[in-house]
Design an enzyme around this catalytic site. Structure first.
Site, PDB file in Angstrom:
ATOM      1  N   ALA A  28       0.751  -1.224   0.143  1.00  0.00           N
ATOM      2  CA  ALA A  28      -0.214  -0.055  -0.335  1.00  0.00           C
ATOM      3  C   ALA A  28       1.032   1.325  -0.155  1.00  0.00           C
ATOM      4  O   ALA A  28       2.233   1.165   0.477  1.00  0.00           O
ATOM      5  CB  ALA A  28      -1.128   0.457   0.934  1.00  0.00           C
ATOM      6  N   ASP A 138       1.844  -9.886  14.191  1.00  0.00           N
ATOM      7  CA  ASP A 138       3.025  -8.853  13.250  1.00  0.00           C
ATOM      8  C   ASP A 138       3.046  -7.731  14.307  1.00  0.00           C
ATOM      9  O   ASP A 138       2.816  -6.584  14.555  1.00  0.00           O
ATOM     10  CB  ASP A 138       2.595  -8.400  12.174  1.00  0.00           C
ATOM     11  CG  ASP A 138       4.224  -8.136  11.842  1.00  0.00           C
ATOM     12  OD1 ASP A 138       5.469  -8.118  12.090  1.00  0.00           O
ATOM     13  OD2 ASP A 138       4.155  -7.640  10.643  1.00  0.00           O
TER      14      ASP A 138
HETATM   15  N1  LIG Z   1      -2.071   5.781  10.574  1.00  0.00           N
HETATM   16  C1  LIG Z   1      -1.498   6.068   9.372  1.00  0.00           C
HETATM   17  N2  LIG Z   1      -0.789   7.308   9.915  1.00  0.00           N
HETATM   18  C2  LIG Z   1       0.399   8.332   9.759  1.00  0.00           C
HETATM   19  N3  LIG Z   1       1.085   7.106   9.113  1.00  0.00           N
HETATM   20  C3  LIG Z   1       0.935   6.017   8.418  1.00  0.00           C
HETATM   21  C4  LIG Z   1      -0.158   5.308   8.959  1.00  0.00           C
HETATM   22  N4  LIG Z   1      -0.434   4.214   8.820  1.00  0.00           N
HETATM   23  C5  LIG Z   1       0.769   3.785   7.753  1.00  0.00           C
HETATM   24  N5  LIG Z   1       1.735   4.895   8.402  1.00  0.00           N
HETATM   25  C6  LIG Z   1       3.037   5.450   7.321  1.00  0.00           C
HETATM   26  O1  LIG Z   1       2.668   4.360   6.018  1.00  0.00           O
HETATM   27  C7  LIG Z   1       3.776   3.799   6.001  1.00  0.00           C
HETATM   28  C8  LIG Z   1       3.618   2.283   5.029  1.00  0.00           C
HETATM   29  O2  LIG Z   1       2.772   1.682   6.438  1.00  0.00           O
HETATM   30  P1  LIG Z   1       1.834   0.085   6.030  1.00  0.00           P
HETATM   31  O3  LIG Z   1       1.606  -0.233   4.450  1.00  0.00           O
HETATM   32  O4  LIG Z   1       1.134  -0.206   6.619  1.00  0.00           O
HETATM   33  O5  LIG Z   1       3.226  -0.468   6.111  1.00  0.00           O
HETATM   34  P2  LIG Z   1       3.971  -2.115   6.582  1.00  0.00           P
HETATM   35  O6  LIG Z   1       3.529  -2.453   4.578  1.00  0.00           O
HETATM   36  O7  LIG Z   1       5.485  -1.802   6.263  1.00  0.00           O
HETATM   37  O8  LIG Z   1       3.373  -3.011   7.529  1.00  0.00           O
HETATM   38  C9  LIG Z   1       3.969   3.184   7.497  1.00  0.00           C
HETATM   39  O9  LIG Z   1       5.585   3.128   8.045  1.00  0.00           O
HETATM   40  C10 LIG Z   1       4.164   4.803   8.637  1.00  0.00           C
HETATM   41  O10 LIG Z   1       4.880   5.818   7.849  1.00  0.00           O
END
Ligand SMILES: Nc1ncnc2c1ncn2[C@@H]1O[C@H](COP(=O)(O)OP(=O)(O)O)[C@@H](O)[C@H]1O
Ligand SMILES: [Zn+2]
Ligand SMILES: [Zn+2]
Lengths: 334, 338
Positions: A28, A138
Site C-alpha cells: 500500500a 505481527d
Molecule cells: N495511520 C497512519 N498514520 C500515519 N502514517 C501511517 C499510518 N499508517 C501507515 N503510515 C505510514 O505509512 C507507512 C507504510 O504503512 P503500512 O503499509 O502499514 O506499512 P507496512 O506495509 O510496512 O506494514 C508506515 O511506515 C507509516 O510511515
C-alpha cells in the site's frame, strides 16, 4: 443527518482530501488527508491492486475484515473504506509516530512510568483483540502507533487472523522474526493468542533496554539467540515440545537465573521482571494472558503509569502533525 | 562532629586530582554527607568503586561509601548540610498531624524537630544528639517504617512539594541574613559619616543627628517593604506549587480494563477435565461437554505443545455463541464513540 448524510450518497472519495504521500508499505501507499466535514486528519491507505494477478492481496482484506470488528481506544480506527475504479482505499485515523521511532531516538529518555503506560495501553488494545478472537500476529514497536494525544494504537492488521476453525492449519511464518514466539520458530500450526503475548514481552524488554532484545540474523540464528537469552526448552519445562515439526538438535543453554535477568534489566523492579518473565515463558500454555497481565501488580505498584498526554513525543523538528505548509518543510538540517 | 570546610576560591578544580572544570567541562562534583568534602566524579569512581574507603582529604579519613555520594544542590554547604540533617531527622521523627489528638501537641512535636535540627547542625552537643537520634530510630524501627509506608503513597507529590518549600525557606533566610549584614554595615557607615560631618559641617549636631535618623527611618521602611514583597512572593510560589501538587493528586483509581471486560458472562461453564489422562480414559464426565472432535484435539501433542487447551477452546466457543446477546444494536450505534 442532513449534510453529512447526503454526502455519503455522493462519491465517497470526495469526503476526503488526499494531500501528500507519507509512507509506502509492502502492499500500500499511505497518504495524509483530511476528512472534509470534520476537518479531522486521516491517513488513506491505498492498496495497490494492480500488483496481484488475482486482484487484491489477502492482507488488505484481512486488515479491513478485522479492523471493522474492532473498536477500542488502543486499536487504530478504520474510519471508512471505499473503492475507486482500480484501487481499494482504507481511511484510517492519522497517527504521526510509532514506538520504534521513539526507541531509536536516543536523546529521548524513558521513565519507568512511561514504559508502564505504553505497556498498559498495548495490553488494553490487545485484550480487546483477543476478546474478539483475533490474533494480531505481527506485533512489533513499528506497529504500535502513537496518536498526538499520547494514546498508543495497535495497527497493521495485515497479518491478523481469527481463531475460528480449530482444525485448520495456521501459517507459522508470521510475526517479524525478532518478536516471533518459540512455538512459531518450531513451526507450530495450531498456536494460540500466546504468540502475541510473547511479542509484547519482547517489546517490553526492548523498551527497557532501548535495543532489540532477541535480534536473530536469520531464522536459525533466531532460535539460538532466543534460547541463549531464555534457556533451551526441554520436554521437562515444556511438555510435548519435541512433537513440534522443527524441534531438533538444539544447542542447549541453561535458563537464565533471576540474578542474570536483574543484571540485564538493571532498572526493572522485581514486579516488572515477574511480568516480563511470565510473558516470555517458552511453553505457551504457561504464558500469561492479557487479563492476567492487566491484573499484574506491576501496573499497580509505584510509579503509576504516565498519563498518555505527558508521554515522550518524537522530536518537534520532524514534520509535525500541523501541516499548514511551512512546518512540514522544516526537516532536520543534516 | 565534623566541621564543615567552606569552599575556597578554587571551586572549579577537583582538590584531589586537580582536574580543572574549565579544561574538562563535563566534570561533576560530588559530596558525601559524612564529611561534605567535595571531589569529582571520576575521583569518586576511582577511590570508592571497590568498596568503602577513607576520605582522601588531609586529616579527614572518614569512611565513605560510593552510593552515598550525591550532587551538591546548594552553593552553601552549611545549607546543604542542614537540609540533609532535616531529612534525616524527619525520616525518624515522621509523625504527622493526624497522629496527634491535639494541634498543640503536634506543634510541640514540630518545635522539638526544629530544635533537634538546629542542635545537630550547630549545637555543642551535636554528637550526643546524633547518637540519641540513632538510638531512637533503632528502638522505634517498626513504627517508623509503618508510618513511612503509609506515607509513601502520598509522598510522591509531597516529596516534591516539601523540597520546593525547603528551597524557598532557605532562599528567604539567605536574603534576610544578607540584609542583616548590610544593615550592620549601614549603621557603621552612618556613625562614621556623623563623625566626619560633625567635624566639618556648619550644621549643629542636633540637626545632623535628626538628618541621619530620617535617613535611617526611610531605609527601614524601604527594607520592610522589600521583605514584605519577598514574603508574599514566596507565599505565592508556595501556593502555586502546592496547587499543582494538588492537581496531580486526585488520581482516578486504576482500572486495568477500562470496562472492556466480560465480567458477567451470560453462561456458566461446566467443569472441563484438565488432565489428559481423564480424557484419554474416555470416561468423559456426563456433566461436561462432549465433543468427539474437541476431545481428539485435546489429545493431540502438537496442539498441546503449541499451547492449545481444551478449556480455552470451549470457553471461546461459548463466548462467541453468547457474544452480542443482550446488545441492542440501535442503542449501541447511537452512542458510538468518536
Ligand atoms: N495511520 C497512519 N498514520 C500515519 N502514517 C501511517 C499510518 N499508517 C501507515 N503510515 C505510514 O505509512 C507507512 C507504510 O504503512 P503500512 O503499509 O502499514 O506499512 P507496512 O506495509 O510496512 O506494514 C508506515 O511506515 C507509516 O510511515
Ligand atoms: Zn578529582
Ligand atoms: Zn572528608
Amino acid at each position: 443527518m442532513t449534510e453529512a448524510e447526503t454526502d455519503t450518497e455522493n462519491v465517497p472519495q470526495s469526503k476526503y482530501t488526499k494531500d501528500k504521500k507519507v509512507g509506502e508499505g509492502t502492499y500500500a501507499v499511505v497518504y495524509l488527508g483530511v476528512q472534509k466535514h470534520t476537518k479531522r486528519k486521516i491517513a488513506i491507505k491505498e492498496i495497490k491492486t494492480g500488483l496481484f494477478k488475482d486482484g487484491l492481496d489477502m492482507s488488505a482484506l484481512r486488515e479491513v475484515k478485522y479492523l471493522q470488528e474492532l473498536r477500542h481506544p488502543n486499536v487504530i480506527e478504520l474510519v471508512d473504506v471505499f473503492g475507486t475504479s482500480n484501487n481499494l482505499n482504507l481511511v484510517l485515523e492519522f497517527l504521526p509516530c510509532d514506538l520504534e521511532v521513539l526507541i531509536k531516538s536516543k536523546d529521548i529518555m524513558f521513565l519507568a512510568a512511561d514504559i508502564k503506560s505504553w505497556l498498559l495501553m498495548t495490553f488494553r488494545g490487545l485484550h480487546h483483540c483477543h476478546r474478539m478472537s483475533i490474533l494480531h500476529r505481527d506485533l512489533k514497536p513499528n506497529n504500535l502507533l502513537l496518536a498526538p494525544d499520547g494514546q498508543l494504537k495497535i495497527a497493521d492488521f495485515g497479518l491478523a487472523r481469527g481463531l475460528g476453525n480449530l482444525n485448520e492449519d495456521l501459517s507459522s511464518n508470521v510475526v517479524t522474526r525478532w518478536y516471533r514466539a518459540p512455538e512459531l520458530l518450531f513451526g507450530a500450526k495450531h498456536y494460540t493468542a500466546a504468540i502475541d503475548i510473547w511479542s509484547v514481552g519482547i517489546i517490553f524488554a526492548e523498551l527497557m533496554l532501548r535495543i532489540p532484545y532477541l535480534p536473530g540474523k536469520d531464522d536459525v540464528d533466531q532460535l539460538d539467540v532466543t534460547f541463549k537469552a531464555l534457556g533451551t526448552p526441554t520436554e521437562q519445562i515444556w511438555p510435548n515440545v519435541s512433537n513440534l515439526p522443527l524441534y531438533n538438535s538444539l544447542r542447549v543453554y541453561p535458563p537464565p537465573s533471576r540474578q542474570e535477568l536483574r543484571n540485564r534489566f538493571i532498572a526493572a523492579t522485581d514486579k516488572a521482571l515477574d511480568l516480563m518473565i511470565s510473558m516470555t515463558q517458552l511453553d505457551p500454555s504457561r504464558r500469561c494472558n492479557t487479563s492476567q497481565a492487566l491484573l499484574h501488580e506491576y501496573f499497580t505498584e509505584l510509579p503509576s503509569p504516565t498519563d498518555p498526554k505527558n508521554l515522550p513525543k518524537n522530536k518537534p523538528n520532524e514534520p509535525t502533525v500541523e501541516s499548514n505548509g511551512n512546518t512540514t518543510k522544516r526537516r532536520k538540517v543534516e | 562532629m565534623t566541621e564543615v570546610i567552606l569552599e575556597d576560591r578554587s571551586r572549579d578544580m577537583c582538590p584531589i586530582c586537580k582536574t580543572d572544570k574549565y579544561l574538562s567541562p563535563n566534570m561533576n562534583f560530588l559530596i558525601n554527607p559524612e564529611c561534605y568534602h567535595k571531589m569529582c566524579e571520576s575521583c569518586v569512581d576511582r577511590i570508592f568503586s571497590l568498596g568503602p574507603a577513607p576520605c582522601p582529604y588531609p586529616g579527614c579519613g572518614k569512611i565513605l561509601r560510593k552510593n552515598r555520594f550525591k550532587q551538591q544542590v546548594f552553593d552553601d554547604l552549611q545549607i546543604e548540610r542542614e537540609i540533609d540533617i532535616r531529612k534525616k531527622v524527619l525520616s525518624v521523627h515522621n509523625k504527622l498531624q493526624e497522629d496527634f489528638d491535639l494541634i498543640s501537641e503536634h506543634n510541640k512535636y514540630l518545635e522539638m524537630i526544629e530544635n533537634l535540627v538546629y542542635g545537630i547542625s550547630s549545637g555543642d552537643n551535636a554528637h550526643d544528639l546524633e547518637i540519641e537520634l540513632a538510638k531512637f530510630e533503632q528502638e522505634n524501627k517498626v513504627q517508623i517504617l509503618e508510618r513511612n509506608m503509609r506515607e509513601s503513597e502520598r509522598s510522591n507529590d509531597m516529596a516534591k512539594f516539601q523540597d520546593a518549600m525547603e528551597r524557598l525557606r532557605q532562599e528567604k533566610l539567605k536574603i534576610e541574613r544578607k540584609m542583616e549584614l548590610e544593615d550592620e554595615e549601614f549603621t557603621k557607615q552612618q556613625k562614621q559619616e556623623l563623625l566626619n560631618k560633625l567635624a566639618h559641617s556648619s550644621l549643629n549636631s542636633d540637626e545632623l543627628i535628626q538628618q541621619q535618623m530620617n535617613q535611617a527611618l526611610k531605609r527601614k521602611s524601604q527594607r520592610k517593604k522589600i521583605l514584605q514583597e519577598l514574603q508574599s512572593e514566596m507565599e505565592d510560589k508556595l501556593r502555586t506549587s502546592f496547587s499543582s501538587a494538588k492537581e496531580e493528586a486526585p488520581k482516578t483509581p486504576f482500572t486495568p480494563f477500562k470496562g472492556d471486560r466480560d465480567l458477567h458472562k451470560l453462561y456458566r461453564l461446566l467443569p472441563i477435565p484438565m488432565d489428559i489422562d481423564t480424557l484419554m480414559a474416555g470416561n468423559s464426565d456426563p456433566d461436561s461437554y462432549s465433543d468427539a472432535n474437541l476431545t481428539l484435539l485435546a489429545k493431540n501433542k502438537e496442539y498441546l505443545a503449541a499451547g492449545w487447551r481444551l478449556h480455552t477452546a470451549v470457553e471461546r466457543v461459548m463466548d462467541e455463541t453468547f457474544m452480542g446477546l443482550g446488545c441492542i444494536v440501535d442503542k449501541e450505534k447511537s452512542i458510538s464513540i468518536h
